[in-house]
Design a protein around this motif. Structure first.
Motif, short mmCIF file in Angstrom:
data_model
loop_
_atom_site.label_atom_id
_atom_site.label_comp_id
_atom_site.label_asym_id
_atom_site.label_seq_id
_atom_site.Cartn_x
_atom_site.Cartn_y
_atom_site.Cartn_z
N ALA A 119 0.84 -1.20 0.00
CA ALA A 119 0.00 0.00 0.00
C ALA A 119 0.87 1.25 0.00
O ALA A 119 1.71 1.43 0.89
CB ALA A 119 -0.92 0.00 1.21
N LEU A 120 0.70 2.09 -1.01
CA LEU A 120 1.44 3.33 -1.12
C LEU A 120 0.47 4.48 -1.41
O LEU A 120 -0.55 4.27 -2.06
CB LEU A 120 2.48 3.25 -2.25
N PRO A 121 0.79 5.70 -0.96
CA PRO A 121 -0.08 6.85 -1.22
C PRO A 121 0.12 7.39 -2.63
O PRO A 121 0.61 8.53 -2.83
CB PRO A 121 0.35 7.85 -0.14
N GLY A 122 -0.25 6.61 -3.61
CA GLY A 122 0.02 6.95 -5.00
C GLY A 122 -0.55 8.28 -5.43
O GLY A 122 0.11 9.05 -6.15
N ASP A 123 -1.77 8.60 -5.00
CA ASP A 123 -2.39 9.86 -5.41
C ASP A 123 -1.60 11.05 -4.88
O ASP A 123 -1.40 12.03 -5.60
CB ASP A 123 -3.84 9.92 -4.91
N ARG A 124 -1.16 10.96 -3.63
CA ARG A 124 -0.38 12.06 -3.05
C ARG A 124 0.97 12.20 -3.75
O ARG A 124 1.45 13.32 -4.00
CB ARG A 124 -0.18 11.84 -1.56
N VAL A 125 1.59 11.07 -4.07
CA VAL A 125 2.89 11.10 -4.73
C VAL A 125 2.76 11.73 -6.12
O VAL A 125 3.57 12.60 -6.51
CB VAL A 125 3.47 9.67 -4.84
N ARG A 126 1.74 11.33 -6.86
CA ARG A 126 1.55 11.89 -8.21
C ARG A 126 1.21 13.38 -8.14
O ARG A 126 1.64 14.16 -9.00
CB ARG A 126 0.47 11.10 -8.94
N ALA A 127 0.45 13.77 -7.12
CA ALA A 127 0.14 15.18 -6.95
C ALA A 127 1.41 15.99 -6.67
O ALA A 127 1.59 17.10 -7.19
CB ALA A 127 -0.86 15.36 -5.81
N ALA A 128 2.31 15.43 -5.87
CA ALA A 128 3.57 16.11 -5.57
C ALA A 128 4.42 16.25 -6.82
O ALA A 128 5.03 17.31 -7.05
CB ALA A 128 4.34 15.34 -4.49
N MET A 129 4.46 15.22 -7.62
CA MET A 129 5.22 15.27 -8.86
C MET A 129 4.66 16.34 -9.80
O MET A 129 5.41 17.10 -10.42
CB MET A 129 5.22 13.90 -9.53
N ALA A 130 3.35 16.42 -9.90
CA ALA A 130 2.73 17.41 -10.79
C ALA A 130 2.95 18.82 -10.26
O ALA A 130 3.24 19.75 -11.04
CB ALA A 130 1.23 17.11 -10.92
N ALA A 131 2.83 18.99 -8.95
CA ALA A 131 2.94 20.33 -8.37
C ALA A 131 4.35 20.89 -8.48
O ALA A 131 4.53 22.12 -8.55
CB ALA A 131 2.50 20.28 -6.90
N HIS A 132 5.34 20.02 -8.49
CA HIS A 132 6.73 20.48 -8.46
C HIS A 132 7.52 20.10 -9.71
O HIS A 132 8.75 20.12 -9.69
CB HIS A 132 7.42 19.94 -7.21
N ALA A 133 6.82 19.81 -10.79
CA ALA A 133 7.49 19.38 -12.02
C ALA A 133 8.47 20.42 -12.53
O ALA A 133 9.57 20.09 -12.99
CB ALA A 133 6.46 19.04 -13.09
N THR A 134 8.10 21.70 -12.45
CA THR A 134 8.99 22.74 -12.97
C THR A 134 10.27 22.85 -12.15
O THR A 134 11.31 23.28 -12.66
CB THR A 134 8.29 24.10 -13.01
N ARG A 135 10.18 22.46 -10.86
CA ARG A 135 11.39 22.46 -10.03
C ARG A 135 12.41 21.47 -10.56
O ARG A 135 13.63 21.71 -10.52
CB ARG A 135 11.03 22.08 -8.59
#
Length: 325
Positions: free
Chosen positions: A179-195
Motif C-alpha cells: 500500500a502506497l499513497p500513490g495519489d499524493r505522490v503523483r500530486a507532488a510530482m505534478a505540483a513540483h514538475a517545474t522544479r
C-alpha cells in the motif's frame, strides 16, 4: 535474500584464475542484497568478489542490471578524488555462474559503521564525506536516471527520468501489494514538475553513502574507500543527501554540507532556493518509497522489517506534507 547467490567454490576459483591462484575464499557478511566473497591469492594479494543472482523475480525495477552499474561507476569515478576500488574482472555472461560478477581490489581501512569513534571524529568524517560528494558530483554523466539499460529508468531530462523512477516504484508497490499513497505522490510530482526542470546537468550521485559503504583509516582519520556504487543515479546532486541519511526527516547534516561547500560543491547553494528545498523533499519521498517497498520485495523479517517500514512510511508522510500534498 533477494539478489544473493551461493557460488560453487571450484567454479569461483576457475573464474578468478586470471588474477592468480586462489588460496582462500571467505564469505563476507552484512550485505542485504548481493553476496560478497573475500578472495586471497597465493601471492598475498586480495580481492572482493561481488555477485548478484541472475534471477530478477524479487528485484525492484531499478535493481535490474544493477551490478553492471557498479562496475561502470567505479570506472567513471577513477581519478575523480573519490577513493573507489579498481575493477579487476567482470563476468556478465552467466555461463559459469547464474549470477553477474564484479571483482575489485581489496580496500584498506575498516568500515566506518563498525568503528567506535568520538563526536569530534564523527564530525570530521562527515565533513570529509561531504567533500567526497563534491568530487563525485563534478563527474558528468551522459543522461539522467539509472545507468543500466535493463531498468528502463532514464531520460534526456531530470523531470523525465525522475518521473519514470517514481512511476516504477509505484508500479512495484502495486505488483507486490504494498500500500502506497500513490495519489499524493503523483500530486507532488505534478505540483513540483517545474522544479525538476532546474536540474540541467546530470551528476554522478552515489545515492547510498551511509557509513556502511565507507572505509576509514582510523589512525589517520580519513576516508580511504567508497563501495557499493550499484545504486548510483545520474541525477540531481540533492539525491545524495537522501541516500546518505536514508531514515532521516531532519535538516541535512551540517557537517556534510560544510565539507561539500569547502570542497567547492553545490549542495548548500541548491538548498538556498525554494526549488532546491522542494527537490530535496522529492528525493526523500522517492527514497522512502523504495525503502517501504523493498521490505516486501526482499522479504525482510523480524524487528528490522517493522522498524524499516514504519520509519520509512513516517518519513514519506513528512516529505509529502512538506511538499503540500
Amino acid at each position: 535474500m533477494t539478489g544473493r547467490y551461493d557460488a560453487d567454490p571450484a567454479i569461483l576459483r576457475d573464474l578468478l584464475a586470471p588474477l592468480g591462484e586462489v588460496e582462500t575464499l571467505e564469505n563476507l557478511g552484512g550485505g542485504l542484497f548481493a553476496t560478497a566473497v573475500h578472495a586471497t591469492f597465493a601471492d598475498g594479494s586480495r580481492s572482493v568478489v561481488k555477485m548478484v543472482a541472475a534471477d530478477t523475480g524479487r528485484m525492484s525495477t531499478y535493481e535490474k542490471g544493477i551490478l553492471g552499474t557498479e562496475a561502470r561507476i567505479f570506472g567513471m569515478l577513477a581519478g575523480s578524488g573519490v577513493p573507489v576500488p579498481r575493477v579487476q574482472l567482470t563476468d556478465f555472461t552467466r555461463t559459469r555462474l547464474a549470477a553477474d560478477v564484479v571483482v575489485t581490489e581489496h580496500l584498506p581501512g575498516a568500515v566506518w559503521n563498525d568503528l567506535s569513534l568520538d563526536d569530534d571524529a564523527q564530525h570530521a568524517l562527515r565533513r570529509e564525506l561531504g567533500a567526497v560528494m563534491a568530487s563525485a558530483h563534478r563527474v558528468t554523466a551522459p543522461y539522467f536516471g539509472y545507468p543500466a539499460p535493463e531498468s528502463g529508468l532514464s531520460g534526456a531530462t531530470w523531470r523525465e527520468a525522475f518521473g519514470r523512477m517514481v512511476d516504477a516504484v509505484l508500479a512495484d508497490g502495486e505488483h507486490w501489494d504494498v500500500a502506497l499513497p500513490g495519489d499524493r505522490v503523483r500530486a507532488a510530482m505534478a505540483a513540483h514538475a517545474t522544479r525538476l526542470d532546474e536540474v540541467v546537468s546530470p551528476a554522478v550521485v552515489h545515492a547510498d553513502l551511509w557509513a556502511g559503504n565507507v572505509f576509514v583509516d582510523e589512525g589517520a582519520l580519513r576516508i580511504v574507500g567508497i563501495i557499493d556504487t550499484e545504486r548510483t543515479v545520474w541525477a540531481d546532486p540533492l539525491l545524495d543527501l537522501a541516500g546518505a541519511e536514508q531514515f532521516s526527516a531532519a535538516p541535512p547534516d551540517p557537517d556534510i554540507l560544510a565539507g561539500d561547500a569547502a570542497a567547492g560543491g553545490v549542495l548548500t547553494g541548491l538548498l538556498a532556493t525554494e526549488a532546491g528545498q522542494a527537490r530535496l523533499q522529492l528525493c526523500r519521498m522517492y527514497y522512502a518509497l523504495l525503502l517501504v517497498t523493498e521490505v516486501t520485495i526482499r522479504a525482510y523479517e523480524g524487528e528490522y522489517a517493522i522498524w524499516c517500514e514504519t520509519t520509512a512510511r513516517a518519513n514519506l508522510d513528512v516529505a509529502l506534507d512538506r511538499l503540500g500534498c
